[in-house]
Design a protein around this motif. Sequence first.
Motif, PDB file in Angstrom:
ATOM      1  N   GLN A  32     -32.128   3.378   1.057  1.00 28.05           N
ATOM      2  CA  GLN A  32     -31.764   2.830  -0.495  1.00 28.05           C
ATOM      3  C   GLN A  32     -30.369   2.413  -0.756  1.00 28.05           C
ATOM      4  OE1 GLN A  32     -33.242   5.631  -3.514  1.00 28.05           O
ATOM      5  NE2 GLN A  32     -31.862   7.138  -3.041  1.00 28.05           N
ATOM      6  N   MET A  33     -30.181   1.176  -0.847  1.00 29.62           N
ATOM      7  CA  MET A  33     -29.030   0.672  -1.111  1.00 29.62           C
ATOM      8  C   MET A  33     -28.831  -0.010  -2.546  1.00 29.62           C
ATOM      9  SD  MET A  33     -27.820   1.436   1.728  1.00 29.62           S
ATOM     10  CE  MET A  33     -26.321   0.457   1.796  1.00 29.62           C
ATOM     11  N   HIS A  34     -29.759  -0.008  -3.443  1.00 26.37           N
ATOM     12  CA  HIS A  34     -29.874  -0.649  -4.710  1.00 26.37           C
ATOM     13  C   HIS A  34     -29.305   0.161  -5.940  1.00 26.37           C
ATOM     14  CE1 HIS A  34     -33.499   1.586  -4.251  1.00 26.37           C
ATOM     15  NE2 HIS A  34     -33.523   1.520  -5.713  1.00 26.37           N
ATOM     16  N   LEU A  35     -29.067   1.362  -5.660  1.00 25.40           N
ATOM     17  CA  LEU A  35     -28.776   2.230  -6.890  1.00 25.40           C
ATOM     18  C   LEU A  35     -27.439   1.760  -7.603  1.00 25.40           C
ATOM     19  CD1 LEU A  35     -29.471   5.687  -5.158  1.00 25.40           C
ATOM     20  CD2 LEU A  35     -31.080   4.141  -6.407  1.00 25.40           C
ATOM     21  N   PRO A  36     -27.463   1.881  -8.752  1.00 28.07           N
ATOM     22  CA  PRO A  36     -26.141   1.843  -9.582  1.00 28.07           C
ATOM     23  C   PRO A  36     -25.280   2.457  -9.153  1.00 28.07           C
ATOM     24  CG  PRO A  36     -28.124   2.652 -11.112  1.00 28.07           C
ATOM     25  CD  PRO A  36     -28.381   2.773  -9.616  1.00 28.07           C
ATOM     26  N   ARG A  37     -23.968   2.057  -9.363  1.00 22.06           N
ATOM     27  CA  ARG A  37     -22.671   2.528  -8.625  1.00 22.06           C
ATOM     28  C   ARG A  37     -21.891   2.909  -9.740  1.00 22.06           C
ATOM     29  NH1 ARG A  37     -22.084   2.025  -3.279  1.00 22.06           N
ATOM     30  NH2 ARG A  37     -23.683   0.526  -2.414  1.00 22.06           N
ATOM     31  N   ALA A  38     -20.710   3.868  -9.708  1.00 19.30           N
ATOM     32  CA  ALA A  38     -19.570   4.400 -10.282  1.00 19.30           C
ATOM     33  C   ALA A  38     -18.465   4.747  -9.398  1.00 19.30           C
ATOM     34  CB  ALA A  38     -20.083   5.563 -11.131  1.00 19.30           C
ATOM     35  N   THR A  39     -17.401   4.598 -10.143  1.00 21.52           N
ATOM     36  CA  THR A  39     -16.060   4.905  -9.584  1.00 21.52           C
ATOM     37  C   THR A  39     -15.589   6.260 -10.183  1.00 21.52           C
ATOM     38  OG1 THR A  39     -15.666   2.663  -8.906  1.00 21.52           O
ATOM     39  CG2 THR A  39     -13.706   4.201  -8.872  1.00 21.52           C
ATOM     40  N   MET A  40     -15.320   7.279  -9.457  1.00 22.88           N
ATOM     41  CA  MET A  40     -14.745   8.405  -9.834  1.00 22.88           C
ATOM     42  C   MET A  40     -13.625   8.840  -9.201  1.00 22.88           C
ATOM     43  SD  MET A  40     -18.310  10.477  -9.820  1.00 22.88           S
ATOM     44  CE  MET A  40     -19.587  10.088 -11.039  1.00 22.88           C
ATOM     45  N   GLN A  41     -12.942   9.947  -9.817  1.00 17.82           N
ATOM     46  CA  GLN A  41     -11.598  10.484  -9.227  1.00 17.82           C
ATOM     47  C   GLN A  41     -11.389  11.784  -8.991  1.00 17.82           C
ATOM     48  OE1 GLN A  41      -8.263   8.671 -11.161  1.00 17.82           O
ATOM     49  NE2 GLN A  41      -6.670   9.284  -9.668  1.00 17.82           N
ATOM     50  N   VAL A  42     -10.811  12.438  -7.955  1.00 17.40           N
ATOM     51  CA  VAL A  42     -10.335  14.057  -7.980  1.00 17.40           C
ATOM     52  C   VAL A  42      -9.174  13.957  -7.377  1.00 17.40           C
ATOM     53  CG1 VAL A  42     -11.777  14.079  -5.565  1.00 17.40           C
ATOM     54  CG2 VAL A  42     -11.553  16.007  -7.066  1.00 17.40           C
ATOM     55  N   GLY A  43      -8.418  14.537  -7.791  1.00 15.55           N
ATOM     56  CA  GLY A  43      -7.233  14.716  -7.417  1.00 15.55           C
ATOM     57  C   GLY A  43      -6.476  13.480  -7.428  1.00 15.55           C
ATOM     58  N   ARG A  44      -5.919  12.712  -6.821  1.00 12.42           N
ATOM     59  CA  ARG A  44      -5.259  11.292  -6.582  1.00 12.42           C
ATOM     60  C   ARG A  44      -6.293  10.405  -5.966  1.00 12.42           C
ATOM     61  NH1 ARG A  44       1.014  12.202  -5.091  1.00 12.42           N
ATOM     62  NH2 ARG A  44       1.473  13.350  -7.102  1.00 12.42           N
ATOM     63  N   GLN A  45      -7.525  10.874  -5.408  1.00 14.50           N
ATOM     64  CA  GLN A  45      -8.249  10.175  -4.677  1.00 14.50           C
ATOM     65  C   GLN A  45      -9.544   9.395  -5.408  1.00 14.50           C
ATOM     66  OE1 GLN A  45      -7.890   9.230  -1.289  1.00 14.50           O
ATOM     67  NE2 GLN A  45      -9.551   7.681  -1.821  1.00 14.50           N
ATOM     68  N   SER A  46      -9.447   8.079  -5.525  1.00 13.07           N
ATOM     69  CA  SER A  46     -10.805   7.340  -5.936  1.00 13.07           C
ATOM     70  C   SER A  46     -11.884   7.164  -4.934  1.00 13.07           C
ATOM     71  CB  SER A  46     -10.322   6.050  -6.665  1.00 13.07           C
ATOM     72  OG  SER A  46      -9.465   6.322  -7.633  1.00 13.07           O
TER      73      SER A  46
END
Length: 169
Positions: A32-46
């Motif tokens: 499944q490639m159609h799911l909604p996306r979000a950008t997150m961050q942990v430490g300095r890494q997005s």
Amino acid sequence: MKTIRSFVSSVLLTLATAACAQIPVSPVGTPQMHLPRATMQVGRQSFSVQLARTELEKETGLMYRTRMPANEGMLFLFDRPGIQCFWMRNTRLPLTAAFVADDGTIVNLEDMQPMTETNHCSARPVRYVLEMNQGWFAHHHVRAGMRIRHALFRPAAAARTPARTAHGA
């Protein structure tokens, strides 16, 4: 024969339901490639995640994929905290699951091997599970106790404070 009929009926019902709701559904056996996306961050890494929210999306997860970009994963969202357990049936990629509390704190990390049915569970009730390529967390020095930042996660105080309702006089 009965099992095949049951499986076909289940697939047809899923496809019919999705068609009525105009939700794209991946055919059985495809990622499944159609799911909604979000950008997150942990430490300095997005990093980017696909959001698995429905039962079918969570059931399918990252099954059938042969590769996944380095800074991408999938976040599974549950209605309420619980002991969440994951396995790797039909999942070809080695993954690490981060079990995440309401406030975004990583409770525990579990490495999972491809194509296995070994259960990997949260150490305590959680509402979210984040799957990333195995080695991603170690490479970015991410460990249990660190907090993932995104508007989806509620601050710890808000998660513990019961909702207040106003009563008219």
